[in-house]
Design a protein around this motif. Structure first.
Motif, PDB file in Angstrom:
ATOM      1  N   VAL A  59      -2.366   6.867   2.864  1.00  0.00           N
ATOM      2  CA  VAL A  59      -4.098   7.055   3.058  1.00  0.00           C
ATOM      3  C   VAL A  59      -4.442   8.326   3.358  1.00  0.00           C
ATOM      4  O   VAL A  59      -5.962   8.593   3.572  1.00  0.00           O
ATOM      5  N   SER A  83      -5.898   9.796   0.379  1.00  0.00           N
ATOM      6  CA  SER A  83      -6.996   9.537  -0.181  1.00  0.00           C
ATOM      7  C   SER A  83      -8.593   9.360   1.086  1.00  0.00           C
ATOM      8  O   SER A  83      -9.436   9.672  -0.099  1.00  0.00           O
ATOM      9  N   GLY A  96      -8.003   5.734  -3.544  1.00  0.00           N
ATOM     10  CA  GLY A  96      -8.334   4.493  -2.235  1.00  0.00           C
ATOM     11  C   GLY A  96      -7.186   2.974  -2.967  1.00  0.00           C
ATOM     12  O   GLY A  96      -7.071   2.447  -2.198  1.00  0.00           O
ATOM     13  N   SER A 116      -4.288   1.288  -1.901  1.00  0.00           N
ATOM     14  CA  SER A 116      -4.425   0.175  -0.868  1.00  0.00           C
ATOM     15  C   SER A 116      -3.070  -0.850  -1.936  1.00  0.00           C
ATOM     16  O   SER A 116      -2.530  -1.539  -0.390  1.00  0.00           O
ATOM     17  N   LEU A 154       0.140   0.109   0.420  1.00  0.00           N
ATOM     18  CA  LEU A 154      -0.072  -0.604   1.560  1.00  0.00           C
ATOM     19  C   LEU A 154       0.360  -2.273   1.539  1.00  0.00           C
ATOM     20  O   LEU A 154       1.114  -2.843   2.530  1.00  0.00           O
ATOM     21  N   TYR A 155      -0.173  -2.566   0.657  1.00  0.00           N
ATOM     22  CA  TYR A 155       0.241  -4.148   0.259  1.00  0.00           C
ATOM     23  C   TYR A 155       1.826  -4.400  -0.304  1.00  0.00           C
ATOM     24  O   TYR A 155       2.511  -5.107  -0.362  1.00  0.00           O
ATOM     25  N   LEU A 166      -2.578   1.789   8.476  1.00  0.00           N
ATOM     26  CA  LEU A 166      -3.990   2.685   8.491  1.00  0.00           C
ATOM     27  C   LEU A 166      -4.644   3.341   9.836  1.00  0.00           C
ATOM     28  O   LEU A 166      -5.711   4.162   8.711  1.00  0.00           O
ATOM     29  N   LEU A 222     -12.545   2.816   3.118  1.00  0.00           N
ATOM     30  CA  LEU A 222     -11.140   3.015   2.873  1.00  0.00           C
ATOM     31  C   LEU A 222     -10.609   1.476   4.029  1.00  0.00           C
ATOM     32  O   LEU A 222      -9.340   1.419   3.135  1.00  0.00           O
ATOM     33  N   VAL A 260     -10.716  -2.197   2.192  1.00  0.00           N
ATOM     34  CA  VAL A 260     -10.123  -2.106   1.060  1.00  0.00           C
ATOM     35  C   VAL A 260      -8.497  -2.261   1.091  1.00  0.00           C
ATOM     36  O   VAL A 260      -8.188  -2.992   1.217  1.00  0.00           O
ATOM     37  N   ALA A 261      -8.879  -1.301   2.611  1.00  0.00           N
ATOM     38  CA  ALA A 261      -6.889  -1.728   3.056  1.00  0.00           C
ATOM     39  C   ALA A 261      -6.422  -2.648   3.460  1.00  0.00           C
ATOM     40  O   ALA A 261      -6.098  -3.629   3.119  1.00  0.00           O
ATOM     41  N   ALA A 292      -6.318  -5.339   1.125  1.00  0.00           N
ATOM     42  CA  ALA A 292      -5.201  -5.767   0.239  1.00  0.00           C
ATOM     43  C   ALA A 292      -4.142  -6.466   1.416  1.00  0.00           C
ATOM     44  O   ALA A 292      -3.005  -6.671   1.190  1.00  0.00           O
ATOM     45  N   SER A 293      -4.458  -5.985   2.773  1.00  0.00           N
ATOM     46  CA  SER A 293      -2.971  -6.453   3.521  1.00  0.00           C
ATOM     47  C   SER A 293      -3.128  -8.294   3.895  1.00  0.00           C
ATOM     48  O   SER A 293      -2.199  -8.443   4.063  1.00  0.00           O
TER      49      SER A 293
END
Length: 525
Positions: free
Chosen positions: A145, A148, A411, A415, A418-419, A458, A498, A501-502, A505-506
């Motif tokens: 993160v 990115s 990015g 993501s 993190l996912y 994050l 960011l 988007v993160a 994805a979470s």
């Protein structure tokens, strides 16, 4: 970008190895050696690396051709041999394979480190040890993160800088202006006839259907060309003022063609010939530097001459608004516009600016016919002024395009990382989540629990990334325009993009965790 990809790869392979703990434990229990299992996992990493390297070689060829076409302009053609270079290909393939092996080795060592008995326990999936707050996987996500965000901040800075340049007030009209560059060497006119030919060509251009106005110009704005010299302004008191000024020889109607306002005095006209006193029109910066902002019309200046040459004196007959001269990035410079009709030694090359009321491609053919009527041997080259300005920003456009590509890719990888970590966490805590739901935990509370984990990672990554971005973007200061490297709005936009988007994805693994059926999860006990 390579560091982000490595962190992403290591994270996903750690998660994959964690899911296969029981399989590896069974292999160890029935006699497989640790070295053999490590070789198996490394072989799987090598397969991934080989596939990735092959795809990279294909994409590399396509992207190389794109970059060459991007850097090529109408007047500056770029030719590069893009055939496969086995030294480059071998180096990059070896780098990809080595990276994948190195970052596949840690998961392999970790996966084979546990004893078979501990790994095969049915409750191993729900061990709280798997939830240690700052584990290697979590730190890898934080680093992804952070890196990115650095790339995303850089991308936004370059994109906004390019937008500032494209929307800049240049002092002249850009749309509908065509530049005609003529080469009169083949007709081989005598120097004393050239001014008459230039006037005839200009009249032909002005009488062409669809042409609103046309004018001769010595230096086309924002062409990268410049004619600079010193001028001397005699003061009534004190010593003369020496001023460095750019110059451009233009004909009557140039300012009307370019849409540049004439603020005082008059334009050039037929009175300004080789036999009449030299005249000039200056811009606001010239007047400000030479006359402290006073109206310069009626005053004179001398052009500094080479040793042995005759010094020329010019009377200022007009004042025009400041315009960009050599490039869009420059600050306003002093410019003196001289009368093209007074040139004593006109060369075989001449440029005209043409403003058309019809689309430029449609007027080009008519202009060629008009010039051909004067002499068909005259060589002609046309270019739209907007295209020339756009081509002058090739470095800025390249930086904006490449940084945007890598920023978006970074990015996306962050993501995915993190996912992957959250999905792994949900899989490891499946029993625990099932028990929580069975004991009455609200599914919304389960979603919030998973999103809180994602939010912590994050937040740490964004905090670290902001600090890194403030340090890294200092190096880009010289490439920016109208922005500071630490521009707050840019950093806020990058953080918001960011984070959005993160969190999206979470949400997917959080929703999956909230949808677990308690009996299905507990049955695994």
């Amino acid at each position: 970008m390579l560091l982000i990809a490595c962190a992403n790869l290591a994270n996903l392979m750690l998660a994959r190895a964690g899911v296969r703990e029981r399989e590896i434990a069974v292999r160890l229990a029935i006699g497989a050696s640790r070295g053999r299992l490590i070789r198996q996992l490394l072989a799987e990493s090598l397969v991934l690396a080989s596939c990735g390297a092959a795809l990279g070689a294909v994409f590399g060829q396509a992207l190389s051709r794109f970059l060459v076409s991007f850097l090529t302009t109408g007047r500056d053609r770029l030719f590069l041999d893009l055939s496969t270079d086995w030294r480059v290909l071998s180096f990059t393939a070896a780098l990809a394979v080595l990276t994948c092996i190195l970052f596949g080795l840690t998961p392999a060592l970790r996966a084979t480190r546990s004893g078979p008995g501990a790994a095969m326990k049915a409750g191993a999936r729900g061990l709280t040890a798997g939830r240690e707050r700052f584990s290697l996987r979590r730190m890898l996500v934080v680093s992804q993160v952070a890196l990115s965000l650095v790339l995303l901040v850089g991308a936004l800075l370059f994109v906004r800088s390019l937008r500032n340049l494209l929307s800049l007030e240049t002092g002249f009209q850009q749309e509908g202006i065509l530049i005609a560059q003529l080469d009169l060497r083949r007709p081989n006119y005598a120097p004393e006839r050239r001014l008459a030919i230039y006037r005839e060509l200009l009249e032909k251009l002005r009488s062409t259907p669809g042409v609103e106005s046309a004018a001769q110009v010595g230096v086309v704005p924002v062409s990268g060309s410049a004619q600079v010299g010193n001028v001397i302004i005699d003061n009534t008191t004190g010593s003369p003022t020496l001023l460095q000024a750019s110059r451009s020889a233009i004909s009557a109607g140039y300012f009307r063609t370019m849409g540049t306002p004439l603020l005082a005095g008059r334009d050039f006209d037929t009175r300004d010939s080789q036999k009449s006193p030299n005249v000039a029109i200056v811009n606001e910066t010239f007047a400000r530097q030479a006359f402290h902002g006073a109206n310069p019309v009626g005053t004179r200046f001398r052009r500094e001459a080479r040793p042995g040459a005759v010094e020329e004196v010019f009377e200022i007959v007009g004042l025009v608004k400041d315009t960009k001269y050599q490039s869009l990035r420059e600050d306003p410079t002093a410019v003196a516009f001289l009368a093209a009709g007074q040139e004593q030694r006109p060369g075989p090359f001449v440029k005209f600016t043409v403003r058309s009321a019809v689309p430029l491609p449609g007027v080009v053919a008519a202009l060629k016919r008009a010039i051909g009527e004067v002499n068909p041997e005259i060589s002609i080259e046309f270019q739209a002024l907007q295209t020339q300005i756009y081509n002058s920003l090739v470095r800025e456009r390249l930086m904006a395009t490449l940084s945007s590509f890598f920023g978006l890719l970074a990015g996306m990888l962050a993501s995915i990382g993190l996912y992957g970590v959250l999905s792994y966490m949900v899989a490891r805590r499946r029993n625990e989540i099932g028990i929580r739901i069975a004991l009455g935990a609200d599914r919304r509370a389960i979603t919030k629990m998973i999103l809180a984990e994602a939010g912590l990672l994050l937040a740490l990554g964004l905090l670290l990334g902001t600090g890194l971005a403030l340090l890294a973007t200092r190096a880009a200061g010289a490439l920016l325009f109208g922005l500071e490297p630490h521009d707050p709005a840019t950093i806020v936009m990058a953080v918001a993009a960011l984070a959005t988007v993160a969190l999206v994805a979470s949400y997917l693994p959080a929703r999956r965790a909230a949808g677990l059926e308690p009996m299905a999860a507990l049955r695994e006990e």
